[in-house]
Write a protein that holds these residues in place. Structure first.
Motif, PDB file in Angstrom:
ATOM      1  N   LEU A   8      20.921  -0.011 -37.259  1.00  0.00           N
ATOM      2  CA  LEU A   8      20.821   1.236 -37.998  1.00  0.00           C
ATOM      3  C   LEU A   8      19.477   1.296 -38.728  1.00  0.00           C
ATOM      4  N   LEU A   9      19.001   2.528 -38.857  1.00  0.00           N
ATOM      5  CA  LEU A   9      17.688   2.704 -39.506  1.00  0.00           C
ATOM      6  C   LEU A   9      17.724   2.172 -40.935  1.00  0.00           C
ATOM      7  N   SER A  10      16.710   1.458 -41.245  1.00  0.00           N
ATOM      8  CA  SER A  10      16.594   0.902 -42.600  1.00  0.00           C
ATOM      9  C   SER A  10      15.812   1.860 -43.487  1.00  0.00           C
ATOM     10  N   GLU A  11      15.822   1.582 -44.764  1.00  0.00           N
ATOM     11  CA  GLU A  11      15.070   2.417 -45.699  1.00  0.00           C
ATOM     12  C   GLU A  11      13.576   2.339 -45.412  1.00  0.00           C
ATOM     13  N   GLU A  12      13.126   1.209 -45.012  1.00  0.00           N
ATOM     14  CA  GLU A  12      11.702   1.050 -44.691  1.00  0.00           C
ATOM     15  C   GLU A  12      11.305   1.906 -43.495  1.00  0.00           C
ATOM     16  N   GLN A  13      12.180   1.928 -42.475  1.00  0.00           N
ATOM     17  CA  GLN A  13      11.891   2.759 -41.305  1.00  0.00           C
ATOM     18  C   GLN A  13      11.896   4.239 -41.663  1.00  0.00           C
ATOM     19  N   LEU A 164      31.903  16.936 -31.253  1.00  0.00           N
ATOM     20  CA  LEU A 164      32.028  15.507 -31.011  1.00  0.00           C
ATOM     21  C   LEU A 164      30.863  14.734 -31.622  1.00  0.00           C
ATOM     22  N   LYS A 165      29.679  15.295 -31.578  1.00  0.00           N
ATOM     23  CA  LYS A 165      28.520  14.637 -32.208  1.00  0.00           C
ATOM     24  C   LYS A 165      28.673  14.589 -33.719  1.00  0.00           C
ATOM     25  N   LEU A 166      29.317  15.607 -34.273  1.00  0.00           N
ATOM     26  CA  LEU A 166      29.437  15.686 -35.727  1.00  0.00           C
ATOM     27  C   LEU A 166      30.656  14.937 -36.263  1.00  0.00           C
ATOM     28  N   SER A 167      31.505  14.420 -35.349  1.00  0.00           N
ATOM     29  CA  SER A 167      32.722  13.748 -35.807  1.00  0.00           C
ATOM     30  C   SER A 167      32.437  12.388 -36.414  1.00  0.00           C
ATOM     31  N   HIS A 168      31.343  11.739 -36.025  1.00  0.00           N
ATOM     32  CA  HIS A 168      30.983  10.416 -36.556  1.00  0.00           C
ATOM     33  C   HIS A 168      30.028  10.609 -37.736  1.00  0.00           C
ATOM     34  N   THR A 169      30.579  10.823 -38.890  1.00  0.00           N
ATOM     35  CA  THR A 169      29.750  11.132 -40.072  1.00  0.00           C
ATOM     36  C   THR A 169      29.367   9.896 -40.874  1.00  0.00           C
ATOM     37  N   ASP A 170      30.022   8.780 -40.607  1.00  0.00           N
ATOM     38  CA  ASP A 170      29.729   7.575 -41.392  1.00  0.00           C
ATOM     39  C   ASP A 170      28.423   6.947 -40.932  1.00  0.00           C
ATOM     40  N   GLY A 171      27.586   6.625 -41.900  1.00  0.00           N
ATOM     41  CA  GLY A 171      26.355   5.897 -41.592  1.00  0.00           C
ATOM     42  C   GLY A 171      25.251   6.728 -40.994  1.00  0.00           C
ATOM     43  N   ILE A 172      25.344   8.040 -40.987  1.00  0.00           N
ATOM     44  CA  ILE A 172      24.277   8.887 -40.442  1.00  0.00           C
ATOM     45  C   ILE A 172      23.138   8.949 -41.453  1.00  0.00           C
ATOM     46  N   LYS A 173      21.949   8.545 -41.016  1.00  0.00           N
ATOM     47  CA  LYS A 173      20.784   8.524 -41.897  1.00  0.00           C
ATOM     48  C   LYS A 173      19.700   9.500 -41.485  1.00  0.00           C
ATOM     49  N   LEU A 174      19.705   9.894 -40.211  1.00  0.00           N
ATOM     50  CA  LEU A 174      18.627  10.753 -39.713  1.00  0.00           C
ATOM     51  C   LEU A 174      19.205  11.881 -38.882  1.00  0.00           C
ATOM     52  N   PRO A 278      23.295   7.886 -29.784  1.00  0.00           N
ATOM     53  CA  PRO A 278      22.500   7.897 -31.025  1.00  0.00           C
ATOM     54  C   PRO A 278      23.341   7.888 -32.295  1.00  0.00           C
ATOM     55  N   THR A 279      24.554   8.458 -32.247  1.00  0.00           N
ATOM     56  CA  THR A 279      25.380   8.448 -33.456  1.00  0.00           C
ATOM     57  C   THR A 279      25.767   7.026 -33.859  1.00  0.00           C
ATOM     58  N   GLU A 280      25.834   6.116 -32.894  1.00  0.00           N
ATOM     59  CA  GLU A 280      26.147   4.729 -33.213  1.00  0.00           C
ATOM     60  C   GLU A 280      24.975   4.028 -33.899  1.00  0.00           C
ATOM     61  N   LEU A 281      23.813   4.660 -33.855  1.00  0.00           N
ATOM     62  CA  LEU A 281      22.621   4.086 -34.486  1.00  0.00           C
ATOM     63  C   LEU A 281      22.250   4.801 -35.769  1.00  0.00           C
ATOM     64  N   GLY A 282      23.115   5.722 -36.202  1.00  0.00           N
ATOM     65  CA  GLY A 282      22.830   6.445 -37.442  1.00  0.00           C
ATOM     66  C   GLY A 282      21.960   7.657 -37.233  1.00  0.00           C
ATOM     67  N   ILE A 283      21.880   8.187 -36.014  1.00  0.00           N
ATOM     68  CA  ILE A 283      21.012   9.338 -35.712  1.00  0.00           C
ATOM     69  C   ILE A 283      21.856  10.399 -35.016  1.00  0.00           C
ATOM     70  N   VAL A 284      21.667  11.638 -35.431  1.00  0.00           N
ATOM     71  CA  VAL A 284      22.282  12.790 -34.773  1.00  0.00           C
ATOM     72  C   VAL A 284      21.177  13.762 -34.417  1.00  0.00           C
ATOM     73  N   MET A 285      21.230  14.266 -33.160  1.00  0.00           N
ATOM     74  CA  MET A 285      20.231  15.237 -32.696  1.00  0.00           C
ATOM     75  C   MET A 285      20.947  16.494 -32.230  1.00  0.00           C
ATOM     76  N   GLN A 286      20.456  17.658 -32.688  1.00  0.00           N
ATOM     77  CA  GLN A 286      20.997  18.942 -32.282  1.00  0.00           C
ATOM     78  C   GLN A 286      19.848  19.859 -31.858  1.00  0.00           C
ATOM     79  N   ASN A 287      20.113  20.642 -30.804  1.00  0.00           N
ATOM     80  CA  ASN A 287      19.127  21.610 -30.343  1.00  0.00           C
ATOM     81  C   ASN A 287      19.010  22.750 -31.350  1.00  0.00           C
TER      82      ASN A 287
END
Length: 842
Positions: A8-13, A164-174, A278-287
């Protein structure tokens, strides 16, 4: 190829991303953009077609319909229910449901899917949109459900359900807003940002409330300066209440920078691992188009019923972007934008890099259709013929996913699915960069799509087979368990009934007692049957053997006495010996019959034994009376002439008695078995003929030696007359009784013998050769008797075997009506007595 693993993305990243640092991805190409053809004109309404065709089937699954043929519908009305992970489909305009049938879908496969056909009324009446409450006061789960019911999917081209992309809200940083739009010719997102920038930011606020990210990045390629400027102006005008940091990032124009994995790598500098979302890595992308649709659904309450489509290409006289209702036939748009079919090279859905061609316009617009491209032959020439791969490696250099396209090509052609999996065919994004740079003009992406479809089919078949196997095993387990349960239930019920019966009968188990009695009875009957099967044949065989021995002994005794008598007084003793022999033979036969009857009937019943004993006594009396009369007649003879006459009379009587005895024996034996009766009658006739012939020959020889020729001739004539009479009488009796089929033949034989004897007697008138003839006849007779004795022994053996083989059948058949048999026996005895009395009178 190894993929760099990330966490998952760190604060430094995040800090590096916020500072404006950018990265790049491997490969990529710079195709001719051709965006200016459509980017200069504003978005317009495409209008209402006569028919709308809305596909409701998704990946082989059909939802439950809320309408049927003939139902009126309004714009925004739900046509299907929510089912699983799929979204709801809505009517794009008002009208009547015209049909529910399969229609061709806008897909590279060209397959038909279940669709609802709406005949529009042109009024475009809509349902009453109820604006939801302030989304800031609504839980995230409720907003996600609203998005699903609004039918929103990814509008960038993939069509993945947005909820479905928005269902995983835990840990989303970006949160990344994809506005790159890297595909040539397409300008739908560009015009959307230029004209609806503020609505885009409102949609970002909704997503920020749902996901709670720490950083939001809007990524736009640097070939869209108007869109970037419009976003900055809108950001200054709108007062956003965002907790997360918002950045508008301009990225270099490089195809395929708009791809999800490649854009993440540009923004974060990290690759998405193979098989990871990407949601498993803390990232969500939407068009960006999806963000606008989310704003319409959550803030305005409008479902997704239309989308912006770019219509471009030199084969269209009019070009631009239009808001097109979902389900609008493509042919309607081509007609509206003045499509020149003669100049068109082909019709492409999407861009020239990742799009696919269609053969006709009778296909509806779907939620994933962002461009309709109609190039001319000059604008997009027909690609040259495919040539063999030269292994130049250009495709590998251009591949943004770090794959080996030439290897994938060979394994796709050979359908080696295992190797394709080893070389990560699933990581191919089908961007077309490899085919774009291929000097051999190989349509690599087409090969990859076919291979993917084949692998997916094989996987689905394997899943179905595994599911069927599991279902079969579960069914077998259920049936076995049900069988065990039934047996246990029956056992319990039987035990319960048993206890109830015991209580009713004072504790005694009546069923067990009845079963024990039945078993005991069965065992006793089985033992009795075995004893009968063992003893009956043995006793019957022993009785038959005893009868045969007695008969043989009687015959031997009679023969010995006859031989001894020959040495003494010939005229008188021969007749006496013959009478004694006949008497003993009859007595032995009577004894044998009595023993047979007794041996057979004692196994049946005492009543039959009594009948057999009566028959034996009657026969014994008859034989004694006959013997007494014959002896008296013989003793009265003095002279040779009288002796000869008496001997002839005795012979006639003997023949008559033998015939009568045969008829009585046949009458008695018909009660047992017709076959045995016939055999016994034949044996009796043969013995009688033998005795008569022997007596005639011996008497003739003896008389001829002691009397004069004249008397001998007279006696011979009398004997011939009596023999003929006896033969005729025997023939008639044999024919009337019909004892055996061979009776006529035997009668003829007897007549021939009588004729021969007559001729022999006539020839004896000559005194010179009588002694020689007598001696010769005696030798012949002795030879004949010897031969006949052998034949009789053989017949006795055969008769014994026949008796033993048919003994069981005779015993069974003797069990018939005893009263009828007794009456017939009584009649036969009376008849014999009457004949005997008549003979005595004579």
């Amino acid at each position: 190829m190894t993929t760099q693993s990330i966490n998952l993305l760190s604060e430094e990243q995040l800090a590096h991303i916020s500072s404006g640092k950018q990265w790049n991805f491997h490969g990529g190409v710079h195709p001719q953009e051709n965006k200016i053809q459509s980017s200069g004109s504003a978005i317009c309404d495409a209008g209402i077609p006569e028919f709308l065709v809305i596909g409701i089937e998704h990946k082989g699954h059909s939802p439950e319909l809320l309408v049927k043929v003939g139902d009126p519908v309004l714009k925004g009305q739900a046509l299907t229910k929510v089912y699983g992970a799929m979204v709801v489909q809505h009517a794009s305009s008002s009208g009547i449901v015209y049909a529910v049938e399969k229609r061709t879908d806008l897909h590279p496969s060209g397959l038909a899917v279940l669709s609802i056909v709406i005949k529009t009324d042109g009024l475009d009446r809509s349902i009453a949109y109820n604006k939801p409450d302030n989304f800031r006061n609504t839980p995230s789960a409720a907003l996600i459900e609203t998005i699903q019911h609004a039918g929103i999917v990814g509008l960038g081209g993939a069509g993945f359900p947005s909820h479905l992309k928005l269902s995983h809200t835990d840990g989303i940083k970006l949160l990344i807003i994809n506005a790159a739009e890297c595909e040539p010719y397409i300008t739908a997102d560009d015009r959307l940002m230029q004209e609806h920038a503020q609505e885009v930011f409102q949609g970002i606020e909704v997503l920020e409330h749902i996901l709670q990210p720490k950083l939001i990045v809007i990524a736009v390629e640097d070939n869209k300066p108007e869109a970037v400027e419009a976003l900055h102006l809108a950001l200054q005008k709108i007062q956003l209440t965002l907790k997360a940091e918002l950045i508008i990032r301009t990225i270099p124009t490089l195809y395929p920078s708009g791809s999800e994995k490649q854009l993440i790598e540009i923004i974060t500098g990290r690759q998405t691992p193979l098989g990871k979302h990407p949601t498993e890595l803390g990232i969500v992308m939407q068009n960006v188009g999806t963000v606008f649709a989310i704003k319409e659904a959550v803030i305005n309450g409008k479902p997704l019923t239309s989308r912006i489509v770019t219509l471009t290409g030199d084969a269209l006289r009019k070009k631009g972007n239009a808001s097109v209702r979902i389900g609008t036939p493509i042919q309607y748009l081509l007609d509206k934008y003045q499509f020149n079919s003669d100049a068109a090279q082909k019709l492409i859905i999407g861009g020239p890099m990742m799009g696919f061609s269609i053969s006709h316009g009778d296909i509806p617009v779907t939620k994933t259709c962002n461009c309709i491209l109609a190039p001319t032959a000059q604008e997009m020439p027909v690609p040259p013929a495919e040539m063999p791969c030269i292994r130049c490696g250009e495709c590998a250099h251009a591949c943004p996913a770090l794959l080996l396209p030439q290897q994938l090509l060979w394994y796709s052609q050979s359908k080696d699915h295992d190797k394709l999996n080893d070389y990560n065919l699933s990581a191919c994004i089908e961007c077309g960069a490899c085919a774009f740079v291929c000097p051999s003009n190989i349509p690599l992406v087409e090969y990859y799509r076919i291979a993917k479809a084949e692998i997916n089919t094989a996987v689905q078949e394997a899943k179905k087979a595994e599911t069927a196997r599991i279902r079969h095993e579960n069914r077998e387990a259920r049936l076995e368990q049900a069988k065990i349960d039934r047996q246990a239930k029956h056992k319990q019920a039987a035990e319960k009934r048993k206890q109830q019966l015991k209580k009713k009968n004072g504790g005694e188990d009546l069923i067990a007692a009845a079963l024990a009695r039945a078993k005991a009875k069965k065992s006793d009957s089985t033992e009795n049957e075995n004893n009968e099967q063992t003893n009956t044949p043995k006793s019957a065989a022993a009785a038959a053997v005893a009868r045969a021995k007695a008969k043989k002994a009687a015959l031997a005794e009679a023969a010995s006495e006859s031989t001894a008598a020959d040495t003494t007084d010939k005229p008188k003793n021969d007749a006496v010996a013959a009478a004694i022999a006949r008497t003993k033979a009859k007595k032995a036969a009577a004894q044998q019959n009595s023993q047979s009857d007794t041996g057979e009937e004692t196994q049946v019943e005492p009543k039959k034994a009594a009948v057999a004993a009566a028959i034996a006594r009657a026969k014994a009396k008859k034989a004694a009376a006959q013997e007494k009369s014959e002896t008296a007649a013989e003793e009265t003879q003095v002279d040779p002439k009288k002796a000869a006459v008496a001997a002839a009379i005795a012979r006639a009587k003997a023949k008559k008695a033998a015939a009568q005895e045969k008829s009585e024996t046949a009458a008695e034996e018909t009660q047992v078995d017709p076959k045995k009766a016939a055999v016994a009658a034949a044996i009796a006739r043969a013995k009688a003929k033998k005795a008569a012939a022997q007596q005639n020959s011996e008497t003739a020889i003896g008389e001829e030696a002691q009397v004069d020729p004249k008397k001998t001739a007279v006696a011979a004539a009398i004997a011939r007359a009596k023999a003929k009479k006896a033969a005729a009488q025997q023939k008639s009796e044999t024919a009337s009784a019909e004892e055996t089929p061979a009776a006529p033949k035997k009668a003829a034989v007897a007549a021939a013998i009588a004729k021969a004897k007559a001729k022999k007697a006539a020839s004896q008138n000559e005194p010179d050769n009588s002694t020689v003839i007598a001696a010769r006849e005696k030798r012949k007779e002795q030879a004949r008797l010897h031969k006949q004795e052998k034949q009789e022994q053989k017949d006795e053996r055969q008769t014994k075997e026949t008796v033993e083989n048919n003994l069981d059948t005779a015993v069974e058949k003797n069990s018939t009506a005893a009263e009828d048999k007794k009456a017939k026996i009584a009649a036969a005895v009376a008849k014999a007595k009457a004949k005997q009395t008549a003979q005595k009178d004579q």
